[in-house]
Design an enzyme around this catalytic site. Structure first.
Site, mmCIF file in Angstrom:
data_model
loop_
_atom_site.group_PDB
_atom_site.id
_atom_site.type_symbol
_atom_site.label_atom_id
_atom_site.label_comp_id
_atom_site.label_asym_id
_atom_site.label_seq_id
_atom_site.Cartn_x
_atom_site.Cartn_y
_atom_site.Cartn_z
ATOM 1 N N HIS A 132 -52.350 38.811 95.867
ATOM 2 C CA HIS A 132 -52.519 39.267 97.243
ATOM 3 C C HIS A 132 -53.959 39.701 97.513
ATOM 4 C CE1 HIS A 132 -51.589 43.490 95.687
ATOM 5 N NE2 HIS A 132 -52.651 43.704 96.441
ATOM 6 N N ASN B 4 -50.543 39.768 91.732
ATOM 7 C CA ASN B 4 -49.719 38.672 92.249
ATOM 8 C C ASN B 4 -50.491 37.783 93.221
ATOM 9 O OD1 ASN B 4 -49.885 40.266 94.529
ATOM 10 N ND2 ASN B 4 -47.668 40.557 94.764
ATOM 11 N N GLU C 150 -49.001 39.765 100.901
ATOM 12 C CA GLU C 150 -48.243 39.406 99.716
ATOM 13 C C GLU C 150 -47.971 37.892 99.689
ATOM 14 O OE1 GLU C 150 -47.998 41.530 97.509
ATOM 15 O OE2 GLU C 150 -47.375 43.516 98.207
ATOM 16 N N ASP D 98 -56.860 47.545 105.265
ATOM 17 C CA ASP D 98 -55.447 47.904 105.334
ATOM 18 C C ASP D 98 -55.246 49.409 105.223
ATOM 19 O OD1 ASP D 98 -56.108 48.182 102.585
ATOM 20 O OD2 ASP D 98 -55.251 46.224 102.118
#
Length: 267
Positions: free
Chosen positions: A138, A136, A143, A67
């Site tokens: 990811h 979280n 996400e 990314d």
């Protein structure tokens, strides 16, 4: 899914490097998927020590990063292009021309995403994809609620992700809100997935990914459905796992023929 629980950062790095080296040395056309952030740093350091000593040659490896932020120049100190260049390319002896990072400044971001997917396919696909995991759940910048079949695309970062990454910037307003990330469907096409996590702050996310339901609410749970997924943890990151003792038992009794084997450098 194989779960490996180790006692120190050094062990996590060395064991991760063993797996990476073994997979790449078995491939006629090795392709490595790169992650950024703190999780894989110990692995990169262990690989750098091996390439520096001549025990490992990665000069013929093609590499693709997961990314990149949208809007940061490639030479910005917090861009992932900079991270890859400083922590991976030179230390591991990779050929810079064979290392690819998504273009977060492309005039046509959607076309750049399509081109990135095509380049990975043209290289023969990823042999091993290194992954971290966010608090979280990811992986990459996928996400919660990201489609399990998603491809490389533009994503909006969750507030928690921006807050977690704010320590790398002067103020949180400097943290980009958009990114380009490989999708979960793209990631799942790698022949081996290896997720590295360290620290108690990752424990809940690790437990959800490993022992929770397979769900888009926890993108890391994608590893449960992969044909070869390896999770390498320190004790703190493993602290919320219900079956931690079983995972330790399995790893301690793993037959030698299933363990990574070191081979002489290619060439």
């Amino acid at each position: 899914m194989e779960i490996i629980i180790l006692s120190s950062t050094e062990e996590v790095g060395e064991t991760s490097a063993d797996v990476i080296a073994d997979v790449l040395e078995r491939s006629d056309r090795p392709v490595l998927g790169l992650a950024t952030g703190s999780s894989p740093v110990a692995a990169y350091r262990a690989l750098a020590a091996r390439t520096g000593s001549g025990d490992l040659d990665l000069s013929d490896v093609d590499a693709f990063a997961l990314d990149e932020y949208v809007g940061l120049p490639a030479d910005h100190e917090q861009s992932y292009a900079t991270f890859i260049r400083e922590n991976v390319v030179a230390p591991l002896g990779l050929d810079p021309a064979r290392v690819h990072v998504p273009d977060g400044q492309a005039d046509d971001l959607e076309a750049a995403c399509t081109d990135y997917e095509r380049a990975m396919g043209d290289a023969g696909g990823v042999d091993l994809q290194i992954l971290g995991i966010g608090a979280n759940g990811h992986i990459g910048f996928n996400e919660p609620t990201s489609s399990l079949e998603s491809r490389t695309r533009i994503k909006t970062l969750a507030p928690q992700t921006r807050q977690d990454n704010a320590r790398f910037f002067d103020v949180i307003d400097d943290v980009p809100r958009l990114c380009v990330t490989q999708g979960l469907g793209t990631i799942s096409e790698a022949r081996t997935l290896m997720m590295i996590a360290q620290g108690e702050h990752k424990a809940q996310a690790v437990a959800a990914a490993v022992e929770g339901p397979l769900s888009a609410m926890c993108p890391g749970s994608l590893l449960q459905s992969h044909r070869r997924a390896i999770v390498i943890l320190d004790e703190a990151a493993a602290s919320s796992l219900q079956l931690a003792d079983y995972y330790r038992y399995v790893y301690a009794n793993k037959p030698d023929w299933q363990r990574p084997r070191r081979r002489a450098p290619r060439g």
